[in-house]
Design a protein around this motif. Sequence first.
Motif, mmCIF file in Angstrom:
data_model
loop_
_atom_site.group_PDB
_atom_site.id
_atom_site.type_symbol
_atom_site.label_atom_id
_atom_site.label_comp_id
_atom_site.label_asym_id
_atom_site.label_seq_id
_atom_site.Cartn_x
_atom_site.Cartn_y
_atom_site.Cartn_z
ATOM 1 N N PRO A 345 1.091 -1.238 -0.077
ATOM 2 C CA PRO A 345 0.155 -0.054 0.108
ATOM 3 C C PRO A 345 0.847 1.335 0.093
ATOM 4 C CG PRO A 345 -0.903 -1.510 1.701
ATOM 5 C CD PRO A 345 0.503 -2.079 1.051
ATOM 6 N N ASN A 346 0.399 1.972 -0.730
ATOM 7 C CA ASN A 346 1.148 3.661 -0.646
ATOM 8 C C ASN A 346 0.075 4.584 -0.779
ATOM 9 O OD1 ASN A 346 2.728 5.801 -1.215
ATOM 10 N ND2 ASN A 346 3.936 4.921 -2.779
ATOM 11 N N ASN A 347 0.014 5.376 0.232
ATOM 12 C CA ASN A 347 -1.160 6.521 0.268
ATOM 13 C C ASN A 347 -0.491 7.893 0.110
ATOM 14 O OD1 ASN A 347 -3.419 4.544 0.634
ATOM 15 N ND2 ASN A 347 -2.769 4.628 2.778
ATOM 16 N N ILE A 348 0.673 7.942 -0.465
ATOM 17 C CA ILE A 348 1.512 9.355 -0.585
ATOM 18 C C ILE A 348 0.823 9.881 -1.741
ATOM 19 C CG2 ILE A 348 3.684 10.307 -0.920
ATOM 20 C CD1 ILE A 348 4.992 7.885 0.149
ATOM 21 N N LEU A 349 0.368 11.161 -1.600
ATOM 22 C CA LEU A 349 0.092 11.754 -2.872
ATOM 23 C C LEU A 349 1.192 12.899 -3.144
ATOM 24 C CD1 LEU A 349 -2.208 12.767 -4.842
ATOM 25 C CD2 LEU A 349 -3.140 14.270 -3.079
ATOM 26 N N PHE A 350 1.463 12.697 -4.454
ATOM 27 C CA PHE A 350 2.389 13.776 -4.787
ATOM 28 C C PHE A 350 1.855 14.958 -5.823
ATOM 29 C CE2 PHE A 350 5.854 15.257 -8.088
ATOM 30 C CZ PHE A 350 6.557 15.972 -7.306
ATOM 31 N N LEU A 351 2.043 16.012 -5.666
ATOM 32 C CA LEU A 351 1.332 17.134 -6.633
ATOM 33 C C LEU A 351 2.587 17.545 -7.389
ATOM 34 C CD1 LEU A 351 -0.630 19.075 -4.019
ATOM 35 C CD2 LEU A 351 -1.348 17.215 -5.431
ATOM 36 N N PRO A 352 2.575 17.431 -8.684
ATOM 37 C CA PRO A 352 3.782 17.652 -9.472
ATOM 38 C C PRO A 352 3.724 19.113 -10.288
ATOM 39 C CG PRO A 352 2.284 16.367 -10.842
ATOM 40 C CD PRO A 352 1.552 16.392 -9.430
ATOM 41 N N PHE A 353 3.671 20.018 -9.547
ATOM 42 C CA PHE A 353 3.420 21.405 -9.835
ATOM 43 C C PHE A 353 4.614 22.233 -9.404
ATOM 44 C CE2 PHE A 353 -1.299 20.066 -8.523
ATOM 45 C CZ PHE A 353 -1.227 19.504 -9.889
ATOM 46 N N LEU A 354 5.948 21.650 -9.373
ATOM 47 C CA LEU A 354 7.047 22.519 -9.108
ATOM 48 C C LEU A 354 7.249 23.654 -10.133
ATOM 49 C CD1 LEU A 354 9.501 19.610 -8.418
ATOM 50 C CD2 LEU A 354 8.671 21.212 -6.674
ATOM 51 N N PHE A 355 6.886 23.596 -11.377
ATOM 52 C CA PHE A 355 6.917 24.521 -12.335
ATOM 53 C C PHE A 355 5.642 25.093 -12.836
ATOM 54 C CE2 PHE A 355 10.259 21.393 -12.662
ATOM 55 C CZ PHE A 355 11.297 22.098 -12.779
ATOM 56 N N GLY A 356 4.583 24.993 -11.876
ATOM 57 C CA GLY A 356 3.284 25.654 -12.173
ATOM 58 C C GLY A 356 2.240 24.620 -11.904
ATOM 59 N N GLY A 357 0.996 24.891 -11.486
ATOM 60 C CA GLY A 357 0.000 24.024 -11.410
ATOM 61 C C GLY A 357 -1.242 24.708 -11.912
ATOM 62 N N PRO A 358 -2.608 24.098 -12.055
ATOM 63 C CA PRO A 358 -3.768 24.756 -12.286
ATOM 64 C C PRO A 358 -4.168 25.393 -11.093
ATOM 65 C CG PRO A 358 -3.885 22.124 -11.883
ATOM 66 C CD PRO A 358 -2.606 22.453 -11.752
ATOM 67 N N ASN A 359 -4.521 26.807 -11.577
ATOM 68 C CA ASN A 359 -5.028 27.703 -10.534
ATOM 69 C C ASN A 359 -4.245 27.895 -9.389
ATOM 70 O OD1 ASN A 359 -7.737 27.879 -11.770
ATOM 71 N ND2 ASN A 359 -8.178 26.002 -11.044
ATOM 72 N N SER A 360 -2.679 27.995 -9.629
ATOM 73 C CA SER A 360 -1.482 28.267 -8.996
ATOM 74 C C SER A 360 -1.559 27.108 -7.838
ATOM 75 C CB SER A 360 -1.761 29.536 -8.447
ATOM 76 O OG SER A 360 -1.852 30.562 -9.374
ATOM 77 N N ALA A 361 -1.905 26.054 -7.970
ATOM 78 C CA ALA A 361 -1.826 24.892 -7.053
ATOM 79 C C ALA A 361 -0.310 24.591 -6.821
ATOM 80 C CB ALA A 361 -2.427 23.450 -7.429
ATOM 81 N N PRO A 362 -0.037 24.619 -5.461
ATOM 82 C CA PRO A 362 1.157 24.107 -4.815
ATOM 83 C C PRO A 362 1.580 22.818 -5.165
ATOM 84 C CG PRO A 362 -0.221 24.229 -2.947
ATOM 85 C CD PRO A 362 -1.123 24.526 -4.383
ATOM 86 N N ALA A 363 2.963 22.759 -5.320
ATOM 87 C CA ALA A 363 3.712 21.462 -5.213
ATOM 88 C C ALA A 363 3.914 20.953 -3.829
ATOM 89 C CB ALA A 363 5.007 21.430 -6.148
ATOM 90 N N GLY A 364 4.414 19.494 -3.899
ATOM 91 C CA GLY A 364 4.406 18.920 -2.577
ATOM 92 C C GLY A 364 3.996 17.610 -2.347
ATOM 93 N N PHE A 365 4.406 16.924 -1.252
ATOM 94 C CA PHE A 365 4.004 15.724 -0.751
ATOM 95 C C PHE A 365 2.880 15.598 0.163
ATOM 96 C CE2 PHE A 365 8.217 15.084 -2.453
ATOM 97 C CZ PHE A 365 7.998 13.952 -3.283
ATOM 98 N N ILE A 366 1.856 14.909 0.188
ATOM 99 C CA ILE A 366 0.875 14.672 1.357
ATOM 100 C C ILE A 366 0.813 13.203 1.691
ATOM 101 C CG2 ILE A 366 -1.567 14.756 2.034
ATOM 102 C CD1 ILE A 366 -1.771 17.022 -0.406
ATOM 103 N N GLY A 367 0.967 12.938 2.975
ATOM 104 C CA GLY A 367 0.867 11.454 3.636
ATOM 105 C C GLY A 367 1.887 11.000 3.679
ATOM 106 N N LEU A 368 3.080 11.764 3.768
ATOM 107 C CA LEU A 368 4.593 11.107 4.126
ATOM 108 C C LEU A 368 4.555 10.532 5.634
ATOM 109 C CD1 LEU A 368 7.044 13.238 2.437
ATOM 110 C CD2 LEU A 368 6.658 11.156 1.845
ATOM 111 N N GLU A 369 5.211 9.399 5.740
ATOM 112 C CA GLU A 369 5.232 8.852 6.834
ATOM 113 C C GLU A 369 6.715 8.397 7.388
ATOM 114 O OE1 GLU A 369 2.472 5.802 7.671
ATOM 115 O OE2 GLU A 369 0.727 7.065 7.335
ATOM 116 N N ALA A 370 7.018 8.047 8.504
ATOM 117 C CA ALA A 370 8.501 7.738 8.667
ATOM 118 C C ALA A 370 8.685 6.498 8.196
ATOM 119 C CB ALA A 370 8.844 7.752 10.141
ATOM 120 N N ALA A 371 7.684 5.452 7.905
ATOM 121 C CA ALA A 371 8.107 4.069 7.485
ATOM 122 C C ALA A 371 8.359 4.094 6.020
ATOM 123 C CB ALA A 371 6.976 3.173 7.886
ATOM 124 N N HIS A 372 7.914 5.169 5.391
ATOM 125 C CA HIS A 372 8.262 5.242 3.824
ATOM 126 C C HIS A 372 9.515 5.198 3.517
ATOM 127 C CE1 HIS A 372 3.825 6.842 3.711
ATOM 128 N NE2 HIS A 372 3.926 6.004 3.205
#
Length: 458
Positions: A345-372
């Motif tokens: 299982p992998n519940n990490i969500l990556f938003l690939p908007f480092l160079f610009g996203g829809p409606n200025s959405a930010p880039a980043g990871f959501i759901g990171l845990e120490a076990a990953h």
Amino acid sequence: MTSYLLGLDAGNTMTKAVLFDLQGKEIGAERRRNPIRFPAPGHTERDADRMWQDSAEAIRALLQETGVEPSDIAAVSTSGYGAGLYLVDERGNPTRPGIMSTDSRANHVIEEWVRDKIAPENELRVQQRLWSGQPAPLLAWLQAREPGLSQRTHRILFCKDFLRGKLCGVFDTDPTDAGIAGLSDVTKQAYDPDFFAALGLEGWVGKLPEIAPSTAVAGKITATAASLTGLLEGTPVVRGVVDVVAAAIASGIRAPSQMSVVAGTFSINSTLHTSPRIDRLPLLQSPYPVDGLYLATEGSPTSASNFEWYCKSVLGPVVAAAAEDSGRTIYESLSSRVQSAMDRPNNILFLPFLFGGPNSAPAGFIGLEAAHTSADIVRAIFEGIAFAHRLDIEALSAGRDVASVELIRLTGGAARSQPWAQIFADVLGLPVEITRCSELGALGTVMASAVGIGEYAN
């Protein structure tokens, strides 16, 4: 005597000189990195002279490495990224640094055109949406901030045309580059004076490059270019095609049932149509030099460049060196490790908007845990980028005149990773096919040159 075709392909990050035989088999390749300058926030520029010098060096090294005689090169052609801007004087020398298609300095220009309600009508004139990395808004920005530039400039060019001009001394363009640049009427394959007048760019009309066939011989290798590259003076130089079109041609895209997907600096997703799409204008649109078709493209800076950023900025040179010590690149090493993470299982969500996203959405990871592990993180990056492509493909599939796609031909960084290609197939819900050639931009443009010198009928 064996004949070869040489293709020069300049992307956003790398210029590649690639040699092929007349059956399209890759004989050898030389690559040179294209440094990007960031002179101000939102500005991405390139030293055009440096790109040319590095290209000439790559060609010379390629000939030496392969042992191919310059007299055995039947033709040379160029490809390069679309949009952006290269301005040159009467001798073909840059009048300012080249501007990349990732440049966003002209965002406010687009906002003003939308606010003043002049964008929709002019988008219809070029059959695609207006966006900040295109020449038109960039010219408007330069016109207001760099007085005297227009007087110093003799010709407006695009990436491939600048390099081809350095090779043969002829500075013009083809319908694919003029179309994807958002400067020409895609249907008529000609400039519309009303477009430039409406946007206040009348002063630049006389500096537009002539539009001539992609598969025609533009000129011949000059004495100066021969001395720099090692090529034979007088070798034919064919005009070539922009990289988006080159990748589709080299992928064997011939029918509306096939989609070209390029996972590179940009997410590039293209379908074929019997006439330009006007019901819902795509981000890019261009004549396609196969069977009189047109290529419609949706894209965004949300693709494999995000993975490259992670490898360079997060993992850094130490990890890259360790991978190379094992005989693999860092990209190959991480890709193989992702396979081990696919069954858990992998519940990490990556938003690939480092160079610009829809409606200025930010880039980043959501759901990171120490076990990953790093494999879990890279899997999330692969998935996030594939879903970003899906967003663009859903936009391409909206409206009336849509292609009925049955399969995808995948190229770019994702195509070199089996688990990543499988993720694309899972996310997009379609069969994904991979081409055997790794340098699709160069292959596509040498296919044009093979037609130009009469080796193939089309």
